[in-house]
Design a protein around this motif. Sequence first.
Motif, mmCIF file in Angstrom:
data_model
loop_
_atom_site.group_PDB
_atom_site.id
_atom_site.type_symbol
_atom_site.label_atom_id
_atom_site.label_comp_id
_atom_site.label_asym_id
_atom_site.label_seq_id
_atom_site.Cartn_x
_atom_site.Cartn_y
_atom_site.Cartn_z
ATOM 1 N N SER A 111 0.614 -1.192 0.015
ATOM 2 C CA SER A 111 0.198 -0.149 -0.089
ATOM 3 C C SER A 111 0.922 1.373 0.060
ATOM 4 C CB SER A 111 -0.863 0.016 1.211
ATOM 5 O OG SER A 111 -1.649 -1.135 1.188
ATOM 6 N N LYS A 227 -6.668 4.592 7.050
ATOM 7 C CA LYS A 227 -8.129 4.348 6.548
ATOM 8 C C LYS A 227 -8.383 3.870 5.275
ATOM 9 C CE LYS A 227 -9.213 7.641 9.986
ATOM 10 N NZ LYS A 227 -9.726 8.912 10.186
ATOM 11 N N LYS A 228 -9.291 2.609 5.673
ATOM 12 C CA LYS A 228 -9.514 1.906 4.076
ATOM 13 C C LYS A 228 -10.754 2.480 3.535
ATOM 14 C CE LYS A 228 -7.670 -2.694 5.831
ATOM 15 N NZ LYS A 228 -7.968 -4.020 5.900
ATOM 16 N N ALA A 229 -10.826 2.600 2.115
ATOM 17 C CA ALA A 229 -11.957 2.829 1.431
ATOM 18 C C ALA A 229 -12.314 4.290 1.697
ATOM 19 C CB ALA A 229 -13.074 2.041 1.612
ATOM 20 N N GLN A 230 -11.402 5.219 2.024
ATOM 21 C CA GLN A 230 -11.757 6.329 2.603
ATOM 22 C C GLN A 230 -11.776 7.583 1.219
ATOM 23 O OE1 GLN A 230 -12.355 6.445 5.968
ATOM 24 N NE2 GLN A 230 -12.394 8.668 6.153
ATOM 25 N N ASN A 350 -5.227 -7.837 1.156
ATOM 26 C CA ASN A 350 -5.802 -6.695 0.527
ATOM 27 C C ASN A 350 -5.590 -7.291 -1.195
ATOM 28 O OD1 ASN A 350 -7.131 -4.906 2.088
ATOM 29 N ND2 ASN A 350 -5.144 -4.896 2.739
ATOM 30 N N SER A 359 -4.389 1.016 -4.187
ATOM 31 C CA SER A 359 -4.423 0.699 -2.948
ATOM 32 C C SER A 359 -5.742 0.722 -2.001
ATOM 33 C CB SER A 359 -3.305 1.596 -2.078
ATOM 34 O OG SER A 359 -3.888 2.931 -1.737
ATOM 35 N N LYS A 360 -5.614 -0.022 -0.952
ATOM 36 C CA LYS A 360 -6.903 -0.267 -0.263
ATOM 37 C C LYS A 360 -7.451 1.119 0.291
ATOM 38 C CE LYS A 360 -4.011 -0.688 4.015
ATOM 39 N NZ LYS A 360 -3.335 -1.710 4.750
ATOM 40 N N HIS A 361 -6.912 2.218 0.140
ATOM 41 C CA HIS A 361 -7.375 3.592 0.641
ATOM 42 C C HIS A 361 -8.466 4.240 -0.287
ATOM 43 C CE1 HIS A 361 -3.100 2.995 1.973
ATOM 44 N NE2 HIS A 361 -3.460 3.307 3.006
ATOM 45 N N ARG A 363 -11.872 4.022 -2.925
ATOM 46 C CA ARG A 363 -13.017 3.516 -3.378
ATOM 47 C C ARG A 363 -13.586 3.832 -4.585
ATOM 48 N NH1 ARG A 363 -14.652 7.498 0.458
ATOM 49 N NH2 ARG A 363 -15.862 8.912 -0.542
#
Length: 364
Positions: A111, A227-230, A350, A359-361, A363
């Motif tokens: 990430s 923070k994920k999907a932020q 992830n 990256s997972k951050h 959406r």
Amino acid sequence: MMARETGILADRAISALFETERLISERELDRDQIQPASLDLRLGAKAFRVRASFMPGPSHLVSDKLDRLSLHVIDLSEGAVLETGCVYIVPLMESLALPADMSASANPKSSTGRLDIFTRVITDYAQEFDKIPAGYSGPLYLEISPRTFPIVVRRGSRLSQIRFRVGQALLGEPELLKLHESETLVASKLPNVSGGGIALSIDLAGDKEGLIGYRGKHHTAVVDVDKKAQHDIYDFWEPLYSRGRNELILDPDEFYILVSREAVHVPPDYAAEMTPFDPLVGEFRVHYAGFFDPGFGHAPAGGRGSRAVLEVRSHEVPFILEDGQIVGRLVYEHMQEKPASLYGSGLGSNYQAQGLKLSKHFRI
């Protein structure tokens, strides 16, 4: 199965390093901090903004250099913004007292690389970044330089990871070819094995919509690394589409997320690493985040068809990448023993079974 004498340490052996105080931490480990073949490293309570990156050299502690080069100290206990184009040194929560036969190496987490955060681990008396010599005893520091997006970090944020090894574990080319024949390391009919590694090439044909990658935007909001999907993808990234030519001109100072043409497989008894590609082949750099854990792309761990996401920058000049061009090499190493948990098996990984993925951050 007996553990090998040499090889990369697996999760159980990393846990044992804490029990024998070869690895020391300021506080208890996070539940998911130990990975199948590596340990995530956590930021300590303060960051030093420095004038420039530096190497301590064989006769200096990192703290000596910080006394001279530090511009100001930033408290990370409540979170703080690290700006693009600046260099920060952060003492890490973990420190080492390695036995004489054990060395280590560090790399940014996936990430971290996908956010274009340049990180390198430094030790006292270091003469190389990200390399910890056998028998090292002392603190660890992380150099951080956000390149594309300003970031929010805090005490306990995890941007880098460390791998421990005993002796020589690298597979030679004949061994690598033999393993590929039995395990299919990259999904290629004619694997290119040279320079001690197996080649990966770039996919610029795109998916069914023609999407080939993303280019980072400038002057964005901050990204909170914890923070994920932020964040909305389109606030930070410009999608790139194939226009029929299956090529991409890399502009200097731009950051790209692209994907390998081949799916990658790391069998459970091995670990892999992406090596920086030979600059004689082209003026670009691929993949800051080089560790591939045992079980990556392994079908029983849910990873069939996992491709390598590539973080790409051109150096001094614009450079044309063409579909199928070799952009990196994977080197494989023996594990000392098979990990208790493989990558993707209930670890909240992830990027198992991934294609082109930010990256997972973010959406959609």
